[in-house]
Design an enzyme around this catalytic site. Structure first.
Site, PDB file in Angstrom:
ATOM      1  N   CYS A   2       0.885  -0.914  -0.124  1.00  0.00           N
ATOM      2  CA  CYS A   2      -0.115  -0.003  -0.041  1.00  0.00           C
ATOM      3  C   CYS A   2       1.083   1.273  -0.030  1.00  0.00           C
ATOM      4  CB  CYS A   2      -0.717   0.029   1.455  1.00  0.00           C
ATOM      5  SG  CYS A   2      -1.913  -1.432   1.455  1.00  0.00           S
ATOM      6  N   GLU A  80       3.592  -6.695   4.553  1.00  0.00           N
ATOM      7  CA  GLU A  80       3.051  -7.800   4.945  1.00  0.00           C
ATOM      8  C   GLU A  80       3.739  -8.228   6.517  1.00  0.00           C
ATOM      9  OE1 GLU A  80       0.522  -9.085   3.442  1.00  0.00           O
ATOM     10  OE2 GLU A  80       0.617  -7.940   1.683  1.00  0.00           O
ATOM     11  N   SER A 376      10.839 -12.396  -5.328  1.00  0.00           N
ATOM     12  CA  SER A 376      11.884 -12.048  -6.089  1.00  0.00           C
ATOM     13  C   SER A 376      13.161 -12.841  -5.424  1.00  0.00           C
ATOM     14  CB  SER A 376      11.922 -10.401  -6.161  1.00  0.00           C
ATOM     15  OG  SER A 376      13.485 -10.187  -6.430  1.00  0.00           O
ATOM     16  N   GLY A 377      14.162 -13.089  -6.101  1.00  0.00           N
ATOM     17  CA  GLY A 377      15.395 -13.448  -5.851  1.00  0.00           C
ATOM     18  C   GLY A 377      16.370 -12.233  -5.330  1.00  0.00           C
TER      19      GLY A 377
END
Length: 614
Positions: A2, A80, A376-377
């Site tokens: 957000c 998160e 993602s790495g």
């Protein structure tokens, strides 16, 4: 993910300042395309733009908790909390009742239960402002690795904050000024923690809580990288890394919206893709890769990239049965003024990374058509020691940031100055860079009796995990959130970072190669081609036509008498850049210089920036 904003003022009644807060919140619309919320009280105003990922129906923000008819806590939150389910279960045993299934409410209840120390219990990527009306105090909090951004500007009677600079700069009391110190930081090829480039703009440090109250701002670090004895042997260390990765990937796949993975064919992204596929079982993992027209067929090996990505991407996709999509870009798209302008708008700042920003922006636009979340790495190289310069004795011994030494080695000889001689002397970028390097080294915590080799490699790792990775996380955040795409970075889980950071360098390179621990921990789920592949950075176009377009546009700036950049640059030196030979790589000094010239020119033209260079 957000976009958040807020304003605290102890001398004004903010209940009458809704227009200002709405203007600030509107700047976050790309970060949160699904909903908007405003909360106003006498001395606090919070704004929120929502990207719905978990609890789509009842997770609206700003979110409040009431008791006996009064609001006792309110938060505007981005990110998160990956352990929110465990925290919610624990809080229920302590008597808390929940009206939503969101991690936002868990965060609020955790604060009410444990006070400001609740941040020690969080596992995730997050940035938030939490207002306590009872104490008339605000907490600004950022995750341990700085995955999610959070900027603030101190006012005489409070503070303004936002996810991005544009949110803060939208406030009428905040001047948009770039001074010499800001320009130095912009050009320094590193990121000083807390520095916001614009004068007076600050960034909450990774792992920091700032309490704002009537008495002022009170910062506290709740997490930093510290040295600890590593007692596990090689087998135990590899097993622990794998156990952590299994748990991290499983947690980060949780969402109420479609999830995908970013796949480059390197060890890092391939490991995440394979572990995600293993976790999902019968459900095919969605994977996405970026490529350039003709890149594989016309690939030229260089010091940084020995092989093209595409063949390895295909190997991994076949190996795990991925539902894969290639996003193939051409040079006209990479140089399209519309896209380059959108990149600048997303970043709020100019950059010399050029196509490595634009290609990521276009990749994420395509990913967002099929997924709302992507893993993602990013950061594996910083955590496990993957970059080639980690293994270059000359770079390790260099008395500067390792990536700076490595880039200089790729372009030997004096670098042409972009700016006038007077401005170049005033900026003294070498001195600024050196001071930043010394500051960073002074922060490193060492173990007693460390060998000289382990002592230096701990410094090298610390520099990457606190300076370089911030540049990459910022780029990934801005380019993804410009499309309302949430990118998660499993390798930034603080448990993994702490554990691997403290493993001796001999363990990190036990097979004589880069990222030995990661390779050993994930080899069983990867194709042999990827296990044996050497490190290759994020791709950059090698198309000669791209560099020709870059030179042409740079000459256009030089020939424009109205360019705001003209008084600052050394015309002759920059023209030499436009007549140089083909470089074929974004790390080349000429290409970097032209990218920065174009980006600076557009920034000064489009943004209401007041230059105050002293």
């Amino acid at each position: 993910m957000c976009g958040i904003v807020g304003w605290i003022s102890y001398r004004r009644d903010l209940r009458h300042e809704g227009a200002v807060l709405r203007a600030m919140t509107a700047t976050m619309s790309l970060r949160g395309p699904d909903a908007e919320g405003i909360w106003l009280d006498q001395h606090a105003g919070l704004g929120h733009r929502r990207l719905s990922v978990i609890d789509l129906e009842t997770g609206a923000q700003p979110m409040t908790v009431e008791h006996d008819g009064a609001t006792i806590a309110v938060v505007t939150y981005s990110g998160e909390i990956y352990n929110y389910r465990e925290l919610r279960a624990e809080l229920r045993t302590l008597g808390h009742e929940f009206r939503t299934t969101s991690d936002t409410e868990v965060l609020l209840r955790a604060y009410l239960q444990w006070g400001a120390s609740f941040v020690d219990r969080l596992n995730g990527m997050y940035a938030f402002g939490l207002w306590d009306p009872r104490e008339q105090a605000l907490l600004l909090v950022r995750d341990r690795m700085g995955i999610k951004p959070l900027y603030y500007y101190r006012l005489p009677d409070g503070v303004v904050f936002a996810s991005e600079p544009k949110g803060v700069l939208a406030h009428p009391q905040v001047p948009v000024v770039l001074d010499s110190d800001g320009l130095r930081e912009l050009l320094s090829m590193t990121k000083t923690p807390g520095h916001g480039i614009y004068r007076g703009l600050r960034e909450v440090l990774p792992g920091e809580v700032i309490r704002v109250d009537h008495a002022g701002l009170h910062p506290r670090r709740y997490w930093t990288l510290t040295a600890r004895e590593h007692t596990d042997d090689q087998e135990t260390t590899v097993r622990t890394v794998r156990g952590l990765l299994d748990d991290i990937v499983e947690r980060q796949l949780v969402a109420d919206v479609p999830v995908g993975v970013l796949l480059s064919g390197g060890l890092d992204s391939s490991a995440i893709t394979a572990l995600a596929a293993k976790t999902l079982g019968a459900e095919a993992v969605r994977s996405f890769a970026v490529d350039f027209v003709g890149q594989t067929e016309n690939f030229r090996a260089d010091e940084m990239r020995a092989t093209p990505d595409a063949p390895y991407v295909r190997d991994v996709a076949r190996h795990v049965g991925a539902d894969h999509a290639d996003i193939v870009l051409d040079s006209p798209a990479l140089m399209d003024p519309l896209y380059r302008s959108a990149v600048l708008t997303a970043a709020d700042l100019p950059s010399a990374m050029g196509d490595m920003y634009t290609s990521l922006y276009l990749l994420f636009r395509a990913v967002r058509e099929r997924s709302t979340v992507a893993l993602s790495g990013e950061a594996a190289d910083e955590v496990f020691g993957g970059y080639r310069w980690f293994h270059d004795p000359a770079v390790i011994a260099a008395d500067t940031f390792p990536w700076v030494a490595a880039i200089r080695a790729l372009s030997p000889g004096p670098e042409l100055p972009l700016f006038t001689p007077d401005l170049t002397a005033d900026l003294d970028l070498t001195g600024y860079q050196d001071a930043a390097y010394r500051q960073a080294l002074g922060e490193v915590d060492h173990l007693p009796g460390e060998s000289p080799g382990d002592h230096r490699m701990r410094e090298i790792s610390y520099l990457h995990l606190t300076r370089m990775v911030q540049l990459l996380l910022d780029r990934k955040d801005r380019m993804s959130m410009a499309h309302g795409l949430e990118v998660r970075v499993p390798f930034c889980d603080h448990r993994l970072v702490e554990y691997v950071y403290n493993a001796p360098w001999s363990l990190k390179t036990f097979d004589g190669r880069e990222k030995s621990l990661l390779r050993a921990a994930t080899a069983d789920v990867l194709p042999a081609s990827v296990v044996n592949r050497r490190k290759s950075p994020y791709p950059s176009t090698q198309d000669p036509a791209y560099e020709e377009m870059l030179r042409a546009q740079t000459r256009t700036v030089l020939d424009d008498p109205n360019s705001p950049l003209r008084p600052l640059i050394d015309d002759e030196a920059v023209r030499k850049l436009t007549t140089g030979g083909y470089e074929g790589d974004s790390f080349g000094a000429g290409r970097r210089g032209m990218e920065m010239i174009l980006s600076l020119d557009e920034w000064l033209t489009r943004y209401p920036v007041s230059l105050q260079l002293d």
